[in-house]
Structure formats: structure tokens, C-alpha cells
Design a protein around this motif. Structure first.
Motif, PDB file in Angstrom:
ATOM      1  N   ALA A  73      19.518   6.113  -8.155  1.00 26.68           N
ATOM      2  CA  ALA A  73      20.028   4.361  -8.393  1.00 26.68           C
ATOM      3  C   ALA A  73      20.192   3.496  -9.898  1.00 26.68           C
ATOM      4  O   ALA A  73      18.652   3.765  -9.675  1.00 26.68           O
ATOM      5  N   ALA A  75      21.277   5.300   0.367  1.00 29.97           N
ATOM      6  CA  ALA A  75      22.274   4.277  -0.289  1.00 29.97           C
ATOM      7  C   ALA A  75      23.317   4.377   0.866  1.00 29.97           C
ATOM      8  O   ALA A  75      24.133   2.973   0.660  1.00 29.97           O
ATOM      9  N   SER A  76      23.616   5.062   1.513  1.00 33.72           N
ATOM     10  CA  SER A  76      24.912   4.771   2.555  1.00 33.72           C
ATOM     11  C   SER A  76      24.711   2.846   3.310  1.00 33.72           C
ATOM     12  O   SER A  76      25.455   3.015   4.134  1.00 33.72           O
ATOM     13  N   SER A 119      25.735   9.758 -10.190  1.00 32.88           N
ATOM     14  CA  SER A 119      26.100  11.116  -9.516  1.00 32.88           C
ATOM     15  C   SER A 119      25.285  12.015 -10.503  1.00 32.88           C
ATOM     16  O   SER A 119      25.458  12.596 -12.062  1.00 32.88           O
ATOM     17  N   HIS A 140      21.126   9.748  -0.088  1.00 35.05           N
ATOM     18  CA  HIS A 140      22.225   9.422   0.368  1.00 35.05           C
ATOM     19  C   HIS A 140      22.818   8.310   1.683  1.00 35.05           C
ATOM     20  O   HIS A 140      23.211   7.960   2.139  1.00 35.05           O
ATOM     21  N   ARG A 142      30.374   1.896 -12.838  1.00 35.77           N
ATOM     22  CA  ARG A 142      30.381   2.846 -12.407  1.00 35.77           C
ATOM     23  C   ARG A 142      30.426   4.113 -13.581  1.00 35.77           C
ATOM     24  O   ARG A 142      29.819   5.337 -13.062  1.00 35.77           O
ATOM     25  N   THR A 191      27.680   9.442  -0.999  1.00 33.03           N
ATOM     26  CA  THR A 191      28.143   8.123  -1.687  1.00 33.03           C
ATOM     27  C   THR A 191      28.631   8.805  -3.678  1.00 33.03           C
ATOM     28  O   THR A 191      29.012   7.664  -4.423  1.00 33.03           O
ATOM     29  N   THR A 192      28.828   9.756  -3.902  1.00 28.54           N
ATOM     30  CA  THR A 192      29.163   9.991  -5.225  1.00 28.54           C
ATOM     31  C   THR A 192      30.123  11.255  -4.991  1.00 28.54           C
ATOM     32  O   THR A 192      30.254  11.571  -6.753  1.00 28.54           O
ATOM     33  N   THR A 250      24.680   0.458  -8.758  1.00 31.47           N
ATOM     34  CA  THR A 250      25.450   1.846  -8.489  1.00 31.47           C
ATOM     35  C   THR A 250      24.445   3.328  -7.710  1.00 31.47           C
ATOM     36  O   THR A 250      23.468   2.805  -8.264  1.00 31.47           O
ATOM     37  N   ILE A 251      25.008   3.794  -7.314  1.00 32.51           N
ATOM     38  CA  ILE A 251      24.591   5.484  -7.245  1.00 32.51           C
ATOM     39  C   ILE A 251      24.568   6.112  -9.089  1.00 32.51           C
ATOM     40  O   ILE A 251      26.456   6.121  -8.825  1.00 32.51           O
ATOM     41  N   HIS A 276      25.718   1.982  -3.273  1.00 34.36           N
ATOM     42  CA  HIS A 276      26.608   2.428  -3.739  1.00 34.36           C
ATOM     43  C   HIS A 276      27.718   1.461  -4.359  1.00 34.36           C
ATOM     44  O   HIS A 276      28.822   1.196  -5.612  1.00 34.36           O
TER      45      HIS A 276
END
Ligand SMILES: Nc1ncnc2c1ncn2[C@@H]1O[C@H](COP(=O)(O)OP(=O)(O)OP(=O)(O)O)[C@@H](O)[C@H]1O
Length: 330
Positions: free
Chosen positions: A195, A110-111, A207, A107, A169, A277-278, A204-205, A116
Motif C-alpha cells: 500500500a 485491501a479489497s 503491485s 488482498h 497508480r 486488487t492488482t 493505492t496498491i 486500491h
């Protein structure tokens, strides 16, 4: 049904999958501490999974399957080859799929880089994609190890490496044939939030909660369990001392959901951590509602409790069970 699920050719497993389990990132990692596993929660989740899978239900000698040496550990791994070769079988119903979240793995990477939001032309996003995958796959390895220590024949599978991808997404390519073949062969697939490449955003991510919905559509499990760090879904963030646990939520045909127990006037308030991010609990409720719409009961409960053990066994009928059941109104 998602585009990716529709595309697949008759992906049914030979035996119905008993349960898809989400080991929440909040449950098995220390969310405030970078790349830190909550060892006790992970150990107890794996031990409870073994109990839920066990044919006899009795405590039996566990033969570990983690035969590799840890970096920096001079001790040789324990390999009880003789006992394994004398066993007629593992005595486990391995028809489970495990999916885990990222928690404090992934996380942050990613952030910090914005993976994402997409945009692989940016070198920061490209580097963040690599960094996120290193982090989430290393957590996957640790979870596979922990399950193997409990004698569960688990195999790690990364959505990105299996060619899964999204568009805006939403999953558009998510072939589950390797997962199904692994289940047939008696393995427990262990997937994770990852990812991935995205047709319109570049990347993107994806989840873990979205992965669970996709697998529930394809595998029709008897039930789905989300293990997290709180007892279930509350009417407001559970940090509020007046928060009320929602025990039963019903989902109707058009996907809208209503709280059945307890009777409440207000809806649900949700807070999402800044580095998440999810979508946090909000994504979980939406994905759980989509699964319930398929006629599959969903149990959301707290990791490492008697409630999580009952949920993993598919038995939440006990009066004192603490958690949220999300089911179809039909
Ligand atoms: N109304 C609510 N009910 C329950 N939890 C809530 C609510 N609003 C916010 N939360 C927060 O949601 C968190 C659980 O969601 P989160 O997505 O972090 O769980 P997870 O599945 O364990 O983690 P991950 O998504 O990383 O796999 C809890 O720690 C809780 O504080």
C-alpha cells in the motif's frame, strides 16, 4: 519509461543484475485461505533460488541465517558461528532481486477497505491501509526468513517505507539507491507489493508486477522470471480444460504483442479473482511486455517444478520446457 525511472540519476549497478524474480502470491500462498503460506512452494522456491545462485551447482551443506526464535517456540535458534567464520565466502552469485506478491496476505484487507481506490479521508480506507501493510510486511518477513534458512543473504525492503509513491497508480517516486547499495554489498533485496501514497488518489496498491517493471528499467537484468501457480499464460483461463499454453509471445517496438508459438487464431482471455486488487494475469502480461520491450527476456512458469529451476538458471532452451517466454521481436 516511467516518470519515476526517468527521474533517477545514473542508477546502474556495478555488476549487471542477473535476474529479477517474482514469487507470485498465487504461487507461495494459499489464495483461498486468509494469510496462509504454501510452505512447500515457498521452501522449494527458496531451495531452487539457492541452486540457481550456487557457483558449484553441487548440493552443499547449507548454513541458515535465520537466528531468531519464532514466537511461541521455546527452542534456541541454531547458530553455527564457527562454520560461518571458517568460510571464505558464501559461494553464491547473489546478484538477484526478489519481489513477491501478496496472495492471501493483503488482498483481503485491501479489497474490503478499498485502499486500491484511494480516499484517505475515509476512516475505513485509513484503517485498511494500516491493515494491508501489517499483512504484506508480515509475509515479507516470512519470505526473508525462508530465504535466510537456505543461506541466502536476503534483506526485506518495503516500497512504502522506501518512500515510493504513485500518481494515478503510476510510479512517480521510486528511488532504488538503497536496493542498488544492498546489491553492491552482496545482499539480495526482497521487495513486495505494498500500500503506497498516491498524489491524486491519496493512496493505492502498488503491485509486485509493476515494481518488477520499474526495477527492470533501472537494473537491466539478464532475464526476469515470474513464478506463479500455473504453467504460464494460456489462451483462456487455465481452469478451462481446452486452454492452450502460449509458449512464445513477441513484443514489438510500440508495445503490442503477438503469439508466436503455437499459431492461434484467437487472442487471450483472462479471468481475474474478485478480491484481486492488482489486475491478476492481465497486469502480469502488460508488465512483462513492457520489460520484453527493453530487450530483457521474461519467463512465466509454475513454481516448484523443473521448469522453474531452469527458468531461474536462465536456461529455457530445453525442448520440454513448459512456460511462456515473452521477448522483443527485434
Ligand atoms: N489466460 C490466462 N492464463 C494464465 N492464467 C490465467 C489466465 N486467466 C486467468 N488466469 C489466472 O491467473 C492466476 C495467476 O495470476 P495472479 O496474478 O493471481 O498470479 P501471481 O503473480 O502468482 O499472484 P499475485 O498477483 O498475487 O502476486 C492463475 O491462478 C490463473 O488461474
Amino acid at each position: 519509461m516511467s516518470e519515476a525511472a526517468q527521474k533517477q540519476m545514473n542508477p546502474t549497478a556495478s555488476r549487471p543484475v542477473r535476474c529479477i524474480v517474482k514469487l507470485g502470491g498465487a504461487a507461495i500462498t494459499n489464495k483461498g485461505e486468509l494469510e496462509s503460506i504454501d510452505e512447500e512452494s515457498l521452501r522449494s522456491s527458496c531451495a531452487q533460488l539457492r541452486q540457481a545462485m550456487s557457483h558449484s551447482g553441487a548440493a552443499e551443506k547449507v548454513l541458515g541465517m535465520d537466528w531468531s526464535r519464532r514466537i511461541g517456540d521455546p527452542a534456541e535458534p541454531v547458530v553455527d558461528a564457527e562454520s560461518f567464520s571458517e568460510m571464505g565466502g558464501l559461494g553464491l552469485d547473489t546478484n538477484f532481486v526478489v519481489v513477491h506478491g501478496a496472495g492471501s496476505f493483503g488482498h483481503f484487507q485491501a479489497s474490503r477497505s478499498g485502499v486500491h481506490k484511494g480516499g484517505l479521508h475515509s476512516t475505513l480506507v485509513k484503517a485498511g491501509f494500516v491493515a494491508t501493510r501489517i499483512s504484506v510486511t508480515s509475509l515479507n518477513q516470512e519470505i526473508v526468513r525462508a530465504l535466510a534458512k537456505e543461506g541466502i543473504p536476503s534483506v526485506g525492503m518495503s516500497p512504502f517505507a522506501c518512500g515510493w509513491s504513485t500518481k494515478q497508480r503510476n510510479l512517480v517516486s521510486a528511488n532504488a539507491s538503497q536496493i542498488i547499495q544492498s546489491l553492491h554489498a552482496g545482499f539480495v533485496p526482497v521487495l513486495h507489493g505494498d500500500a503506497v501514497l498516491d498524489e491524486s488518489l491519496d493512496c493505492t496498491i502498488l503491485s509486485g508486477d509493476v515494481i518488477i517493471r520499474h526495477l527492470a528499467q533501472l537494473l537491466s537484468p539478464k532475464y526476469v522470471v515470474f513464478l506463479t501457480d500455473v504453467h504460464g499464460v494460456y489462451d483462456r483461463p487455465p481452469t478451462d480444460p481446452n486452454a492452450v499454453l502460449l509458449k512464445e509471445i513477441e513484443v514489438d517496438d510500440n508495445g503490442s504483442w503477438s503469439i508466436v508459438k503455437p499459431a492461434l487464431q484467437k487472442g487471450v482471455e483472462i479471468s481475474v479473482a474478485a478480491h484481486d486488487t492488482t489486475g491478476g494475469m492481465e497486469t502480469k502480461i502488460l508488465e512483462a511486455a513492457a520489460i520484453a520491450r527493453l530487450g530483457v527476456d521474461v519467463y512465466i512458469t509454475k513454481v516448484g517444478t523443473e521448469h522453474s529451476l531452469r527458468a531461474l538458471k536462465g536456461d529455457t532452451s530445453w525442448e520440454g520446457w513448459l512456460g511462456t517466454v515473452i521477448r522483443s521481436s527485434k
